[in-house]
Design a protein around this motif. Structure first.
Motif, PDB file in Angstrom:
ATOM      1  N   ASN A  44       0.798  -1.229   0.000  1.00  0.00           N
ATOM      2  CA  ASN A  44       0.000   0.000   0.000  1.00  0.00           C
ATOM      3  C   ASN A  44       0.831   1.280   0.000  1.00  0.00           C
ATOM      4  O   ASN A  44       0.283   2.382   0.135  1.00  0.00           O
ATOM      5  CB  ASN A  44      -0.983   0.030   1.175  1.00  0.00           C
ATOM      6  N   LYS A  45       2.137   1.154  -0.181  1.00  0.00           N
ATOM      7  CA  LYS A  45       3.002   2.328  -0.263  1.00  0.00           C
ATOM      8  C   LYS A  45       3.285   2.641  -1.733  1.00  0.00           C
ATOM      9  O   LYS A  45       3.365   1.742  -2.564  1.00  0.00           O
ATOM     10  CB  LYS A  45       4.319   2.082   0.482  1.00  0.00           C
ATOM     11  N   LEU A  46       3.435   3.932  -2.029  1.00  0.00           N
ATOM     12  CA  LEU A  46       3.762   4.341  -3.386  1.00  0.00           C
ATOM     13  C   LEU A  46       5.245   4.131  -3.655  1.00  0.00           C
ATOM     14  O   LEU A  46       6.089   4.438  -2.803  1.00  0.00           O
ATOM     15  CB  LEU A  46       3.388   5.805  -3.608  1.00  0.00           C
ATOM     16  N   VAL A  47       5.538   3.602  -4.832  1.00  0.00           N
ATOM     17  CA  VAL A  47       6.927   3.319  -5.203  1.00  0.00           C
ATOM     18  C   VAL A  47       7.250   4.026  -6.514  1.00  0.00           C
ATOM     19  O   VAL A  47       6.462   4.013  -7.458  1.00  0.00           O
ATOM     20  CB  VAL A  47       7.159   1.803  -5.370  1.00  0.00           C
ATOM     21  N   SER A  48       8.406   4.659  -6.548  1.00  0.00           N
ATOM     22  CA  SER A  48       8.913   5.242  -7.789  1.00  0.00           C
ATOM     23  C   SER A  48      10.377   4.847  -7.938  1.00  0.00           C
ATOM     24  O   SER A  48      11.016   4.407  -6.974  1.00  0.00           O
ATOM     25  CB  SER A  48       8.779   6.770  -7.774  1.00  0.00           C
ATOM     26  N   LEU A  49      10.910   5.004  -9.133  1.00  0.00           N
ATOM     27  CA  LEU A  49      12.310   4.653  -9.377  1.00  0.00           C
ATOM     28  C   LEU A  49      13.243   5.575  -8.607  1.00  0.00           C
ATOM     29  O   LEU A  49      14.372   5.200  -8.292  1.00  0.00           O
ATOM     30  CB  LEU A  49      12.599   4.711 -10.882  1.00  0.00           C
ATOM     31  N   ALA A  50      12.759   6.755  -8.278  1.00  0.00           N
ATOM     32  CA  ALA A  50      13.564   7.705  -7.497  1.00  0.00           C
ATOM     33  C   ALA A  50      13.834   7.199  -6.087  1.00  0.00           C
ATOM     34  O   ALA A  50      14.727   7.706  -5.404  1.00  0.00           O
ATOM     35  CB  ALA A  50      12.857   9.059  -7.438  1.00  0.00           C
ATOM     36  N   ASN A  51      13.076   6.185  -5.643  1.00  0.00           N
ATOM     37  CA  ASN A  51      13.301   5.587  -4.329  1.00  0.00           C
ATOM     38  C   ASN A  51      14.597   4.775  -4.283  1.00  0.00           C
ATOM     39  O   ASN A  51      14.977   4.313  -3.203  1.00  0.00           O
ATOM     40  CB  ASN A  51      12.143   4.671  -3.946  1.00  0.00           C
ATOM     41  N   TYR A  52      15.246   4.609  -5.437  1.00  0.00           N
ATOM     42  CA  TYR A  52      16.448   3.770  -5.522  1.00  0.00           C
ATOM     43  C   TYR A  52      17.609   4.612  -6.069  1.00  0.00           C
ATOM     44  O   TYR A  52      18.096   4.382  -7.177  1.00  0.00           O
ATOM     45  CB  TYR A  52      16.209   2.579  -6.440  1.00  0.00           C
ATOM     46  N   PRO A  53      18.086   5.583  -5.295  1.00  0.00           N
ATOM     47  CA  PRO A  53      19.119   6.494  -5.802  1.00  0.00           C
ATOM     48  C   PRO A  53      20.456   5.818  -6.109  1.00  0.00           C
ATOM     49  O   PRO A  53      21.230   6.326  -6.929  1.00  0.00           O
ATOM     50  CB  PRO A  53      19.268   7.516  -4.668  1.00  0.00           C
ATOM     51  N   LYS A  54      20.720   4.688  -5.473  1.00  0.00           N
ATOM     52  CA  LYS A  54      22.001   4.006  -5.691  1.00  0.00           C
ATOM     53  C   LYS A  54      21.934   2.967  -6.813  1.00  0.00           C
ATOM     54  O   LYS A  54      22.953   2.357  -7.166  1.00  0.00           O
ATOM     55  CB  LYS A  54      22.456   3.333  -4.399  1.00  0.00           C
ATOM     56  N   ALA A  55      20.757   2.760  -7.383  1.00  0.00           N
ATOM     57  CA  ALA A  55      20.607   1.762  -8.442  1.00  0.00           C
ATOM     58  C   ALA A  55      21.360   2.183  -9.701  1.00  0.00           C
ATOM     59  O   ALA A  55      21.414   3.364 -10.048  1.00  0.00           O
ATOM     60  CB  ALA A  55      19.136   1.549  -8.757  1.00  0.00           C
ATOM     61  N   LYS A  56      21.925   1.199 -10.383  1.00  0.00           N
ATOM     62  CA  LYS A  56      22.576   1.451 -11.667  1.00  0.00           C
ATOM     63  C   LYS A  56      21.564   1.400 -12.809  1.00  0.00           C
ATOM     64  O   LYS A  56      21.835   1.845 -13.919  1.00  0.00           O
ATOM     65  CB  LYS A  56      23.663   0.404 -11.898  1.00  0.00           C
ATOM     66  N   GLY A  57      20.417   0.827 -12.490  1.00  0.00           N
ATOM     67  CA  GLY A  57      19.350   0.685 -13.475  1.00  0.00           C
ATOM     68  C   GLY A  57      18.248  -0.176 -12.892  1.00  0.00           C
ATOM     69  O   GLY A  57      18.250  -0.464 -11.684  1.00  0.00           O
ATOM     70  N   PHE A  58      17.346  -0.614 -13.738  1.00  0.00           N
ATOM     71  CA  PHE A  58      16.203  -1.397 -13.271  1.00  0.00           C
ATOM     72  C   PHE A  58      15.807  -2.450 -14.298  1.00  0.00           C
ATOM     73  O   PHE A  58      16.005  -2.267 -15.502  1.00  0.00           O
ATOM     74  CB  PHE A  58      14.998  -0.482 -13.015  1.00  0.00           C
ATOM     75  N   VAL A  59      15.216  -3.532 -13.787  1.00  0.00           N
ATOM     76  CA  VAL A  59      14.601  -4.538 -14.643  1.00  0.00           C
ATOM     77  C   VAL A  59      13.099  -4.384 -14.439  1.00  0.00           C
ATOM     78  O   VAL A  59      12.525  -4.927 -13.492  1.00  0.00           O
ATOM     79  CB  VAL A  59      15.063  -5.962 -14.273  1.00  0.00           C
ATOM     80  N   ALA A  86      21.499  -6.919  -5.838  1.00  0.00           N
ATOM     81  CA  ALA A  86      22.735  -6.633  -5.102  1.00  0.00           C
ATOM     82  C   ALA A  86      23.796  -6.000  -6.002  1.00  0.00           C
ATOM     83  O   ALA A  86      24.723  -5.341  -5.520  1.00  0.00           O
ATOM     84  CB  ALA A  86      23.277  -7.919  -4.487  1.00  0.00           C
ATOM     85  N   LEU A  87      23.661  -6.192  -7.312  1.00  0.00           N
ATOM     86  CA  LEU A  87      24.621  -5.646  -8.273  1.00  0.00           C
ATOM     87  C   LEU A  87      24.155  -4.314  -8.857  1.00  0.00           C
ATOM     88  O   LEU A  87      24.826  -3.730  -9.700  1.00  0.00           O
ATOM     89  CB  LEU A  87      24.846  -6.656  -9.398  1.00  0.00           C
ATOM     90  N   GLY A  88      22.992  -3.836  -8.388  1.00  0.00           N
ATOM     91  CA  GLY A  88      22.536  -2.516  -8.797  1.00  0.00           C
ATOM     92  C   GLY A  88      21.367  -2.466  -9.749  1.00  0.00           C
ATOM     93  O   GLY A  88      20.948  -1.382 -10.170  1.00  0.00           O
ATOM     94  N   TYR A  89      20.806  -3.633 -10.088  1.00  0.00           N
ATOM     95  CA  TYR A  89      19.678  -3.690 -11.025  1.00  0.00           C
ATOM     96  C   TYR A  89      18.503  -4.453 -10.407  1.00  0.00           C
ATOM     97  O   TYR A  89      18.283  -5.625 -10.708  1.00  0.00           O
ATOM     98  CB  TYR A  89      20.096  -4.349 -12.335  1.00  0.00           C
ATOM     99  N   PRO A  90      17.734  -3.806  -9.558  1.00  0.00           N
ATOM    100  CA  PRO A  90      16.587  -4.476  -8.944  1.00  0.00           C
ATOM    101  C   PRO A  90      15.439  -4.669  -9.933  1.00  0.00           C
ATOM    102  O   PRO A  90      15.285  -3.913 -10.893  1.00  0.00           O
ATOM    103  CB  PRO A  90      16.181  -3.511  -7.827  1.00  0.00           C
ATOM    104  N   VAL A  91      14.624  -5.680  -9.660  1.00  0.00           N
ATOM    105  CA  VAL A  91      13.409  -5.914 -10.436  1.00  0.00           C
ATOM    106  C   VAL A  91      12.290  -5.034  -9.894  1.00  0.00           C
ATOM    107  O   VAL A  91      12.106  -4.913  -8.678  1.00  0.00           O
ATOM    108  CB  VAL A  91      12.985  -7.396 -10.363  1.00  0.00           C
ATOM    109  N   ILE A  92      11.544  -4.419 -10.798  1.00  0.00           N
ATOM    110  CA  ILE A  92      10.330  -3.697 -10.457  1.00  0.00           C
ATOM    111  C   ILE A  92       9.218  -4.313 -11.303  1.00  0.00           C
ATOM    112  O   ILE A  92       9.201  -4.160 -12.532  1.00  0.00           O
ATOM    113  CB  ILE A  92      10.429  -2.188 -10.773  1.00  0.00           C
ATOM    114  N   ALA A  93       8.309  -5.042 -10.665  1.00  0.00           N
ATOM    115  CA  ALA A  93       7.227  -5.707 -11.388  1.00  0.00           C
ATOM    116  C   ALA A  93       5.981  -4.830 -11.376  1.00  0.00           C
ATOM    117  O   ALA A  93       5.661  -4.206 -10.357  1.00  0.00           O
ATOM    118  CB  ALA A  93       6.926  -7.061 -10.767  1.00  0.00           C
TER     119      ALA A  93
END
Length: 203
Positions: A44-59, A86-93
């Motif tokens: 029930n929380k809002l999620v945006s890609l900005a929540n992951y400032p240390k990410a190298k990218g996203f899947v 852990a390598l910087g590319y989390p999954v966002i489904a």
């Protein structure tokens, strides 16, 4: 004669505009910059890609509860998240389906499915179906790998997870893994586009 030429010129402009509108509505292409979004997660929380400032990218994976293709890939999506988060590319489904048309894809069912399978990643609801058209997703699952370049998220891969939805062990072309490994090595993705195989997104 002038009137005919004027009508013809207007017709050409209208047709050209139609093609332009069509091309821009088809979603992202390789190299495009992806915009951020803010969608409700199963907690029930809002999620945006900005929540992951240390990410190298996203899947970013458009998937759902009921599609047999999505179900077949669930364990592989969890494995991708565990390995590459852990390598910087989390999954966002993201579930893009209209729950009024696709029974079993409502928010409560999403919460239940995520708990049953032990999802390790956010599972977001595309309420109002505003995000999947921006990406150009047409199937579940449909993958978009975003790579951070000078603070912009560039689309680096679009398509399928691998080449065998029914049998993970028989998949000998692991498109998403190969793409991520190349990005982590500082290389461009060799095979950056494949055909997404799955159920059509329900509108």
């Amino acid at each position: 004669m002038k009137t005919f030429k004027t009508i013809l010129a207007i017709a050409v402009i209208v047709i050209a505009s139609a093609f332009t509108l069509k091309s821009t509505s088809e979603g992202y292409k390789i190299g495009d910059t992806a915009t951020d979004f803010k969608l409700k997660n199963i907690d029930n929380k809002l999620v945006s890609l900005a929540n992951y400032p240390k990410a190298k990218g996203f899947v970013v994976i458009f998937t759902c509860n009921h599609c047999p293709y999505s179900i077949a890939y669930e364990d592989r999506i969890i494995a991708l998240d565990k390995k590459y988060k852990a390598l910087g590319y989390p999954v966002i489904a993201i579930n893009p389906n209209n729950p009024e048309i696709s029974k079993g894809d409502d928010f409560v069912s999403m919460q239940k499915r995520a708990k049953e399978k032990g999802f390790t990643f956010p599972y977001l609801f595309d309420e109002g179906q505003k995000i999947f058209p921006q990406y150009g997703a047409t199937r579940t699952p449909h993958v978009f790998i975003l790579n951070k370049e000078n603070k912009a998220l560039k689309v680096a891969y679009i398509g399928a997870i691998d080449n065998n939805f029914s049998d993970a062990k028989a998949a000998n072309e692991k498109y998403v893994e190969n793409a991520l490994d190349e990005l982590l090595a500082g290389k461009k993705v060799t095979l950056n586009s494949t055909k997404a195989i799955g159920c059509s997104i329900k509108k």
